[in-house]
Design a protein around this motif. Structure first.
Motif, short mmCIF file in Angstrom:
data_model
loop_
_atom_site.label_atom_id
_atom_site.label_comp_id
_atom_site.label_asym_id
_atom_site.label_seq_id
_atom_site.Cartn_x
_atom_site.Cartn_y
_atom_site.Cartn_z
N GLU A 92 0.81 -1.21 0.00
CA GLU A 92 0.00 0.00 0.00
C GLU A 92 0.85 1.26 0.00
N ARG A 93 2.11 1.15 0.40
CA ARG A 93 2.96 2.33 0.55
C ARG A 93 4.42 1.94 0.42
N PHE A 94 5.19 2.79 -0.26
CA PHE A 94 6.63 2.62 -0.36
C PHE A 94 7.29 3.95 0.00
N SER A 95 8.46 3.88 0.63
CA SER A 95 9.20 5.09 0.96
C SER A 95 10.69 4.80 1.06
N VAL A 96 11.47 5.88 0.99
CA VAL A 96 12.93 5.80 1.15
C VAL A 96 13.32 6.80 2.23
N PRO A 97 13.80 6.36 3.37
CA PRO A 97 14.20 7.27 4.45
C PRO A 97 15.65 7.74 4.30
N GLY A 98 15.98 8.81 5.00
CA GLY A 98 17.37 9.24 5.11
C GLY A 98 17.99 9.80 3.86
N VAL A 99 17.18 10.30 2.92
CA VAL A 99 17.75 10.87 1.69
C VAL A 99 18.48 12.17 2.05
N ARG A 100 19.72 12.29 1.61
CA ARG A 100 20.53 13.45 2.00
C ARG A 100 21.48 13.84 0.87
N GLU A 101 21.95 15.05 0.91
CA GLU A 101 23.00 15.50 0.01
C GLU A 101 24.34 15.40 0.74
N THR A 102 25.19 14.51 0.30
CA THR A 102 26.49 14.33 0.92
C THR A 102 27.40 15.51 0.57
N PRO A 103 28.07 16.11 1.54
CA PRO A 103 28.95 17.25 1.25
C PRO A 103 30.26 16.83 0.59
N SER A 104 30.13 16.22 -0.58
CA SER A 104 31.29 15.79 -1.34
C SER A 104 30.90 15.70 -2.80
N PRO A 105 31.71 16.25 -3.71
CA PRO A 105 31.37 16.18 -5.13
C PRO A 105 31.58 14.80 -5.73
N SER A 106 32.19 13.89 -4.99
CA SER A 106 32.50 12.56 -5.52
C SER A 106 31.51 11.49 -5.08
N GLN A 107 30.52 11.83 -4.28
CA GLN A 107 29.51 10.86 -3.87
C GLN A 107 28.18 11.56 -3.68
N THR A 108 27.09 10.84 -3.99
CA THR A 108 25.75 11.42 -3.90
C THR A 108 24.71 10.32 -3.84
N PHE A 109 23.55 10.66 -3.32
CA PHE A 109 22.44 9.71 -3.20
C PHE A 109 21.86 9.44 -4.59
N VAL A 110 21.25 8.26 -4.77
CA VAL A 110 20.57 7.97 -6.04
C VAL A 110 19.37 8.91 -6.20
N ARG A 111 18.91 9.08 -7.42
CA ARG A 111 17.85 10.05 -7.69
C ARG A 111 16.49 9.39 -7.98
N GLU A 112 16.51 8.30 -8.73
CA GLU A 112 15.26 7.66 -9.16
C GLU A 112 15.12 6.28 -8.52
N VAL A 113 13.91 5.98 -8.06
CA VAL A 113 13.61 4.66 -7.49
C VAL A 113 12.34 4.11 -8.14
N LYS A 114 12.41 2.88 -8.62
CA LYS A 114 11.24 2.20 -9.16
C LYS A 114 11.11 0.84 -8.48
N VAL A 115 9.89 0.46 -8.15
CA VAL A 115 9.64 -0.83 -7.53
C VAL A 115 8.68 -1.62 -8.42
N PHE A 116 9.14 -2.80 -8.84
CA PHE A 116 8.34 -3.68 -9.67
C PHE A 116 7.93 -4.91 -8.87
N GLY A 117 6.84 -5.54 -9.26
CA GLY A 117 6.39 -6.75 -8.57
C GLY A 117 5.98 -7.81 -9.55
N SER A 118 6.12 -9.07 -9.14
CA SER A 118 5.71 -10.20 -9.96
C SER A 118 4.89 -11.16 -9.11
N PRO A 119 3.78 -11.66 -9.65
CA PRO A 119 2.96 -12.62 -8.89
C PRO A 119 3.56 -14.02 -8.87
N SER A 120 4.59 -14.24 -9.67
CA SER A 120 5.17 -15.56 -9.83
C SER A 120 6.43 -15.72 -9.00
#
Length: 218
Positions: A92-120
């Motif tokens: 019924e609900r999906f979420s991603v906690p703790g999303v942050r901007e890391t103070p470094s130009p060489s690392q960063t959080f992902v931007r897009e999240v997709k969740v797929f499901g299969s009945p099998s």
């Protein structure tokens, strides 16, 4: 000197898993968590990203702590994890906690999240359950909710992570925290009988089954 340590596990039809116990007044259980019996089946990523099964486990380990998901990769990189659920589930609900901007130009959080499901249980015929574009929360414990597109009964889940929150460099380390999925899950089939005693040098462990709970002393 004698000592005794109590342990409690859930005995699922396919084996033993750590049991999550819902308590009145607390948040609904995360049905995508390892504690609820969810297990990683596959990792889909380029070899250069150096993504392992341990990264798939950290995405469902119940901790919102941010971790390095990849080695330095292009900002357009996509990583996917496939999971087996403990029982048929309707989310019924999906979420991603703790999303942050890391103070470094060489690392960063992902931007897009997709969740797929299969009945099998074979993990075929995946359909899009939810998706969202992440943004840094105002507080460390803020959770970004995904838009739910379907509420199908599923046995397998594929979590796709892509893009960079701050693509400051042509190659950077992508970060992630945890995927949370709440909803309704059918009862998990349990073993009808289980008992065992294990002994070794300095170790003695006895387990017994009571319903869905395996109790042990060691």
């Amino acid at each position: 000197m004698q000592w005794r340590r109590a342990m409690r596990f859930c005995a699922f039809g396919g084996g033993l898993g750590v049991g999550a116990i819902a308590v009145a007044g607390e948040a609904p259980p995360n049905l995508l968590s390892f504690a609820q019996g969810t297990l990683p089946l596959a990792v889909e990523a380029d070899a250069a990203a150096r993504v392992r099964t341990e990264h798939a486990i950290r995405a469902i380990d119940g901790s919102t702590r941010v971790y390095a998901l990849t080695a330095p990769v292009p900002p357009s990189t996509t990583v996917a994890f496939v999971y087996a659920l403990a029982a048929p589930t309707v989310f019924e609900r999906f979420s991603v906690p703790g999303v942050r901007e890391t103070p470094s130009p060489s690392q960063t959080f992902v931007r897009e999240v997709k969740v797929f499901g299969s009945p099998s249980t074979s993990g075929t015929e995946f359909v899009l359950l939810a998706s969202g574009t992440l943004a840094a929360g105002a507080r460390p414990d803020d959770a970004i909710e995904l838009a739910v597109h379907r509420r199908d009964r599923v046995r397998r889940v594929r979590v796709e992570l892509s893009g960079a929150l701050d693509p400051a460099r042509p190659a950077l380390t992508l970060e992630f925290s945890e995927i949370v999925g709440e909803g309704r899950q059918e009862d998990v089939p349990t073993r009808s009988a289980f008992a065992g005693v294990w002994q070794g040098r300095g170790v003695a462990l006895a387990l017994s089954l009571d319903g869905a709970v395996v109790a042990g002393w060691g």
